[in-house]
Scaffold this motif. Sequence first.
Motif, PDB file in Angstrom:
ATOM      1  N   SER A 278      -7.060   2.090   1.186  1.00 30.81           N
ATOM      2  CA  SER A 278      -7.667   1.025   1.967  1.00 30.81           C
ATOM      3  C   SER A 278      -8.345   0.015   1.052  1.00 30.81           C
ATOM      4  CB  SER A 278      -8.698   1.626   2.935  1.00 30.81           C
ATOM      5  OG  SER A 278      -9.550   0.639   3.444  1.00 30.81           O
ATOM      6  N   ARG A 279      -8.380  -1.241   1.492  1.00 29.68           N
ATOM      7  CA  ARG A 279      -9.064  -2.292   0.727  1.00 29.68           C
ATOM      8  C   ARG A 279     -10.542  -1.968   0.545  1.00 29.68           C
ATOM      9  NH1 ARG A 279      -7.433  -6.840   4.777  1.00 29.68           N
ATOM     10  NH2 ARG A 279      -7.422  -4.947   6.053  1.00 29.68           N
ATOM     11  N   HIS A 280     -11.111  -1.192   1.479  1.00 25.81           N
ATOM     12  CA  HIS A 280     -12.531  -0.846   1.414  1.00 25.81           C
ATOM     13  C   HIS A 280     -12.723   0.621   1.013  1.00 25.81           C
ATOM     14  CE1 HIS A 280     -13.437  -4.718   3.220  1.00 25.81           C
ATOM     15  NE2 HIS A 280     -12.521  -4.469   4.119  1.00 25.81           N
ATOM     16  N   TYR A 281     -11.794   1.128   0.227  1.00 28.49           N
ATOM     17  CA  TYR A 281     -11.806   2.531  -0.162  1.00 28.49           C
ATOM     18  C   TYR A 281     -13.129   2.922  -0.825  1.00 28.49           C
ATOM     19  CZ  TYR A 281     -10.450   6.846  -2.581  1.00 28.49           C
ATOM     20  OH  TYR A 281     -10.401   8.142  -3.040  1.00 28.49           O
TER      21      TYR A 281
ATOM     22  N   LYS B 263       1.051  -1.100   3.889  1.00 25.18           N
ATOM     23  CA  LYS B 263       1.373  -2.435   3.396  1.00 25.18           C
ATOM     24  C   LYS B 263       2.839  -2.717   3.683  1.00 25.18           C
ATOM     25  CE  LYS B 263       1.361  -5.344  -0.735  1.00 25.18           C
ATOM     26  NZ  LYS B 263       1.102  -5.390  -2.204  1.00 25.18           N
TER      27      LYS B 263
END
Length: 352
Positions: free
Chosen positions: A32-35, A324
């Motif tokens: 995730s982009r906010h991993y 993605k």
Amino acid sequence: MKGYKSFVLIIWALIIAMATILTLRSTETQKSRHYDLKVKASEIALLAQQKVKERYLELGFTINPEDKNQTGLIGTRYTMLTTTVGHIESKRTSTNPNFAAVIVDMLLEAGVREGDYVGMTFSGSFPALNIAASAAAEAMNLKVVIMASLGASSFGANNPDFTYVDMAEYLYKQKIFSFTPEYVSLGGANDLGSEFPESLKEELLSRMKTLNKKIIQIEDFSENIEYRKEIFKKYGKMKAFINVGGNLVAMGQGDAVFPNKNGLIKTKNRLYSKDMGLLDVFLNENIPVIHLLDIKRLAYRYGLPIDPDGIPAIGIGGVYLEQKYNIFIPIIAIVVSFIILIFYKYFDKYFE
């Protein structure tokens, strides 16, 4: 050239179908982009859980044998503080610290960002989820106002000598969290602990006053809701509202009890009723709410194990992943479709 129109449409449909198949088959699963933020929240939650367990044992309490992962966050089936029936599998599922990542995910989807103001109501039914919500707020550096009730369903924080508020206060003093519940009610029937023995109510209220908590004891339900709403509003513009558990002031009463919706909810639920709880009140004011009650369903939705054996590792689960897609393929399909559309519109007369 009769039938050319059908031929063109068939070709067009095949292109769209092929593009869809290729896009789905080229999908990649990645972090995730906010991993990192999600991991940070879950690590805070895990540390908080460990501290609560240490304190629980330090006070001389015995961990329930049904708390198979020895968290110290699973109460017994019944005590004088028990309000309703709870399910042990859900309570054990909730002790996964990765639920903090789930709450971060919901907050971000709701549009909450670092430094925003979020209101929270906690019951004692899911102490681990209360910790997870607090950990998510800590990781995101949120401004929070928390109202907690002391009652708890079966297997929750139903030890009268170690309620969730006692846990939260300890975590605050240990500097795990930079905040603690400011407002406290007894919870249970009528939000007044009507089913609790009088001696227990007196002891609990006395202890909460010693902890400098602001006690909420309002018999009229509508007045209780209005009072709480005004308190939350006076702290600023609320970007989201989180409720953990099935407490009366959040859920409402009678026919106006909040329906079986779970997780992040962003749309208005229904027309106003005087028996609505805070969930509906804030939804009707276009404030996103996060309602955490059907825990096993939430775990399934976010790829977390149900009733796990052992505490799951941090950073593992669907909540840390995102898909993605290769957008190059659908772009080509759109361009080709546009060409076909032009051909179909402007060259139609030559094939009549």
